[in-house]
Design an enzyme around this catalytic site. Structure first.
Site, PDB file in Angstrom:
ATOM      1  N   CYS A 115       0.813  -1.221   0.000  1.00 52.23           N
ATOM      2  CA  CYS A 115       0.000   0.000   0.000  1.00 52.23           C
ATOM      3  C   CYS A 115       0.850   1.276   0.000  1.00 52.23           C
ATOM      4  O   CYS A 115       0.321   2.372  -0.149  1.00 52.23           O
ATOM      5  CB  CYS A 115      -0.960  -0.009   1.169  1.00 52.23           C
ATOM      6  SG  CYS A 115      -1.853  -1.563   1.295  1.00 52.23           S
ATOM      7  N   HIS A 255      -3.123   6.658   2.792  1.00 50.55           N
ATOM      8  CA  HIS A 255      -3.607   5.370   2.304  1.00 50.55           C
ATOM      9  C   HIS A 255      -4.965   5.105   2.937  1.00 50.55           C
ATOM     10  O   HIS A 255      -5.157   5.284   4.136  1.00 50.55           O
ATOM     11  CB  HIS A 255      -2.606   4.268   2.658  1.00 50.55           C
ATOM     12  CG  HIS A 255      -3.141   2.905   2.413  1.00 50.55           C
ATOM     13  ND1 HIS A 255      -3.749   2.562   1.222  1.00 50.55           N
ATOM     14  CD2 HIS A 255      -3.192   1.796   3.199  1.00 50.55           C
ATOM     15  CE1 HIS A 255      -4.145   1.303   1.296  1.00 50.55           C
ATOM     16  NE2 HIS A 255      -3.817   0.823   2.477  1.00 50.55           N
ATOM     17  N   ASN A 285     -10.111  -0.533   0.704  1.00 49.54           N
ATOM     18  CA  ASN A 285      -8.648  -0.458   0.639  1.00 49.54           C
ATOM     19  C   ASN A 285      -8.201  -0.995  -0.724  1.00 49.54           C
ATOM     20  O   ASN A 285      -8.320  -2.192  -0.982  1.00 49.54           O
ATOM     21  CB  ASN A 285      -8.074  -1.288   1.795  1.00 49.54           C
ATOM     22  CG  ASN A 285      -6.562  -1.299   1.821  1.00 49.54           C
ATOM     23  OD1 ASN A 285      -5.907  -0.952   0.842  1.00 49.54           O
ATOM     24  ND2 ASN A 285      -6.003  -1.729   2.936  1.00 49.54           N
TER      25      ASN A 285
HETATM   26  N1  COA Z   1     -17.797  -8.948  10.418  1.00 46.46           N
HETATM   27  C1  COA Z   1     -18.175  -9.228  11.683  1.00 46.46           C
HETATM   28  N2  COA Z   1     -17.298  -9.533  12.650  1.00 46.46           N
HETATM   29  C2  COA Z   1     -15.993  -9.539  12.326  1.00 46.46           C
HETATM   30  C3  COA Z   1     -15.540  -9.258  11.038  1.00 46.46           C
HETATM   31  C4  COA Z   1     -16.506  -8.951  10.051  1.00 46.46           C
HETATM   32  N3  COA Z   1     -16.172  -8.674   8.792  1.00 46.46           N
HETATM   33  N4  COA Z   1     -14.190  -9.331  11.021  1.00 46.46           N
HETATM   34  C5  COA Z   1     -13.816  -9.663  12.270  1.00 46.46           C
HETATM   35  N5  COA Z   1     -14.903  -9.799  13.054  1.00 46.46           N
HETATM   36  C6  COA Z   1     -14.968 -10.155  14.463  1.00 46.46           C
HETATM   37  C7  COA Z   1     -13.740 -10.877  14.959  1.00 46.46           C
HETATM   38  O1  COA Z   1     -13.811 -12.249  14.627  1.00 46.46           O
HETATM   39  C8  COA Z   1     -13.825 -10.632  16.447  1.00 46.46           C
HETATM   40  O2  COA Z   1     -14.738 -11.550  16.992  1.00 46.46           O
HETATM   41  P1  COA Z   1     -14.446 -12.235  18.426  1.00 46.46           P
HETATM   42  O3  COA Z   1     -14.385 -11.085  19.381  1.00 46.46           O
HETATM   43  O4  COA Z   1     -15.633 -13.113  18.580  1.00 46.46           O
HETATM   44  O5  COA Z   1     -13.144 -12.935  18.255  1.00 46.46           O
HETATM   45  C9  COA Z   1     -14.460  -9.252  16.544  1.00 46.46           C
HETATM   46  O6  COA Z   1     -15.041  -8.986  15.260  1.00 46.46           O
HETATM   47  C10 COA Z   1     -13.482  -8.141  16.873  1.00 46.46           C
HETATM   48  O7  COA Z   1     -12.354  -8.300  16.047  1.00 46.46           O
HETATM   49  P2  COA Z   1     -11.141  -7.329  16.131  1.00 46.46           P
HETATM   50  O8  COA Z   1     -10.057  -7.829  15.233  1.00 46.46           O
HETATM   51  O9  COA Z   1     -10.808  -7.050  17.561  1.00 46.46           O
HETATM   52  O10 COA Z   1     -11.794  -6.011  15.525  1.00 46.46           O
HETATM   53  P3  COA Z   1     -11.125  -4.628  15.315  1.00 46.46           P
HETATM   54  O11 COA Z   1     -11.904  -3.590  16.000  1.00 46.46           O
HETATM   55  O12 COA Z   1      -9.655  -4.691  15.575  1.00 46.46           O
HETATM   56  O13 COA Z   1     -11.334  -4.389  13.758  1.00 46.46           O
HETATM   57  C11 COA Z   1     -10.117  -4.531  11.714  1.00 46.46           C
HETATM   58  C12 COA Z   1     -10.798  -5.300  12.826  1.00 46.46           C
HETATM   59  C13 COA Z   1      -9.570  -5.533  10.720  1.00 46.46           C
HETATM   60  C14 COA Z   1     -11.151  -3.640  11.043  1.00 46.46           C
HETATM   61  C15 COA Z   1      -8.987  -3.648  12.317  1.00 46.46           C
HETATM   62  O14 COA Z   1      -8.165  -4.431  13.157  1.00 46.46           O
HETATM   63  C16 COA Z   1      -8.143  -3.016  11.262  1.00 46.46           C
HETATM   64  O15 COA Z   1      -8.582  -2.180  10.530  1.00 46.46           O
HETATM   65  N6  COA Z   1      -6.840  -3.375  11.177  1.00 46.46           N
HETATM   66  C17 COA Z   1      -5.965  -2.855  10.191  1.00 46.46           C
HETATM   67  C18 COA Z   1      -6.260  -3.545   8.888  1.00 46.46           C
HETATM   68  C19 COA Z   1      -5.644  -2.846   7.718  1.00 46.46           C
HETATM   69  O16 COA Z   1      -5.710  -1.671   7.605  1.00 46.46           O
HETATM   70  N7  COA Z   1      -5.049  -3.650   6.839  1.00 46.46           N
HETATM   71  C20 COA Z   1      -4.460  -3.182   5.656  1.00 46.46           C
HETATM   72  C21 COA Z   1      -3.255  -2.373   5.945  1.00 46.46           C
HETATM   73  S1  COA Z   1      -2.589  -1.754   4.479  1.00 46.46           S
END
Ligand code: COA
Length: 330
Positions: A115, A255, A285
């Site tokens: 990215c 980004h 993204n």
């Molecule tokens: N729909 C519903 N629930 C979801 C889900 C979805 N699409 N994806 C994950 N969950 C669930 C998880 O399984 C977890 O469940 P659990 O508590 O029963 O285990 C719960 O939601 C919380 O997950 P968590 O990972 O703590 O959520 P979060 O608030 O950290 O958000 C992201 C997840 C991925 C949105 C966040 O971590 C993020 O944006 N990370 C950076 C990702 C990124 O930018 N990547 C590219 C970089 S270039």
């Protein structure tokens, strides 16, 4: 000796027609529109058709950039295409785009900085022009992530989209163009953002297909922690190199991964959210395409004008991070 001023003289974007809304995912995985919207800010994204590959998107963006710069494909002497989702494992996507647009006088190469790829590619283009090696470089960020992400994995499938952006990079008048840049990387030894198989570490096999490890895997919270540090750090490093402060920026093009990452960066940098351009709600993204897609949209709306000071900042797999400060030149 005074170095050449190098900048962007034209910009173009392209996204596929097919819109994938959050609610469309509710039919295939255990998720909701509300979860995706509140955790990421994403509402919909574009998905390429069965027949569309990364080069097709890149070529459309490239044609729009050439038109915007008012130069022809024959005037391009180098194509640098940033992607994590190439058409083929062997044969660069840049060479496919070269053929599609008729850039017969160009050399062509792909780079992969995930990215951060658009900023990495712009930096390399600047260096090649400053050195006198090249005159007009086409920088492209293009991705078809929808074919490289596991549609059954809710941790990743809802986050990504397809698109492309292209910039023509050339010498510009004194006082304009790229003022400074910063490129960084810290190896992702734990594999928090990686496609584990399908390359030479673990080639494609029936086992790989069965365990679906040929698709991107992500530890979301680890990536989030990296991103909220990397975005401010890269921007500050580039600002320092320019002898500038956050308040000198008219606009920031980060980004487009997650609105919460950008809000955290806004706090750390003490730059108000209004100065961050956001369109991740519409495109998700799009990795190396996202910064250019945001900049292209802002240009179309007349939000960036000649003389404005802007930052382009990326972070992503690698783990890489990068930022560039420009005095907009048209
Ligand atoms: N729909 C519903 N629930 C979801 C889900 C979805 N699409 N994806 C994950 N969950 C669930 C998880 O399984 C977890 O469940 P659990 O508590 O029963 O285990 C719960 O939601 C919380 O997950 P968590 O990972 O703590 O959520 P979060 O608030 O950290 O958000 C992201 C997840 C991925 C949105 C966040 O971590 C993020 O944006 N990370 C950076 C990702 C990124 O930018 N990547 C590219 C970089 S270039």
């Amino acid at each position: 000796m005074k170095l050449k001023n190098v900048g962007i003289i034209g910009l173009g974007t392209y996204v596929p027609e097919n819109i994938m809304k959050n609610s469309d995912f509710e039919k295939i995985i255990d998720t909701t529109d509300e979860w995706i919207r509140t955790r990421t800010g994403i509402e919909e994204r574009r998905f390429a058709s069965e027949t569309e590959a990364t080069s097709d998107l890149g070529a459309e963006a490239a044609k729009a950039a050439l038109k915007s710069a008012n130069i022809s494909a024959e005037d391009i002497d180098m194509i640098i295409l940033a992607t994590t989702t190439p058409d083929y494992p062997i044969q660069s996507t840049a060479c496919v785009v070269q053929e599609l647009i008729g850039a017969v006088n160009a050399a062509a190469v792909d780079i992969n900085a995930a990215c951060s790829g658009f900023v990495y590619a712009l930096t390399m283009a600047k260096a090649l022009i400053v050195s006198g090696m090249n005159k007009n470089i086409l920088v492209i960020g293009a991705e078809v992530l929808s074919k490289c992400v596991d549609m059954l994995d809710r941790n990743t499938s809802v986050l990504f989209g397809d698109g492309a952006a292209a910039a023509v990079v050339s010498e510009v008048e004194d006082g304009y163009g790229i003022i400074s840049q910063f490129l960084g990387s810290e190896a992702d030894v734990k594999g928090v953002l990686r496609t584990p198989a399908g390359g030479t570490r673990k080639p494609l096999s029936q086992e790989v297909l069965d365990e679906r490890s040929n698709f991107l895997q992500m530890k979301g919270q680890d990536v989030f922690k990296f991103a909220v540090k990397a975005l401010p750090k890269a921007t500050l490093e580039a600002l320092n190199a320019a002898g500038m402060k956050p308040e000198d920026l008219d606009m920031v093009f980060p980004h487009q991964a997650n609105v919460r990452i950008i809000e955290a960066a806004s706090k750390r940098l003490e730059i108000p959210m209004e100065k961050f351009y956001l369109n991740l709600n519409k495109y998700g993204n799009t990795s190396s395409a996202s910064i250019g897609l945001a900049l292209g949209e802002a240009l179309e709306k007349g939000l960036v004008k000649k003389g404005d000071t802007i930052a382009l900042t990326g972070f992503g797999a690698g783990l890489t991070y990068a930022s560039m400060i420009l005095k907009w030149s048209y």
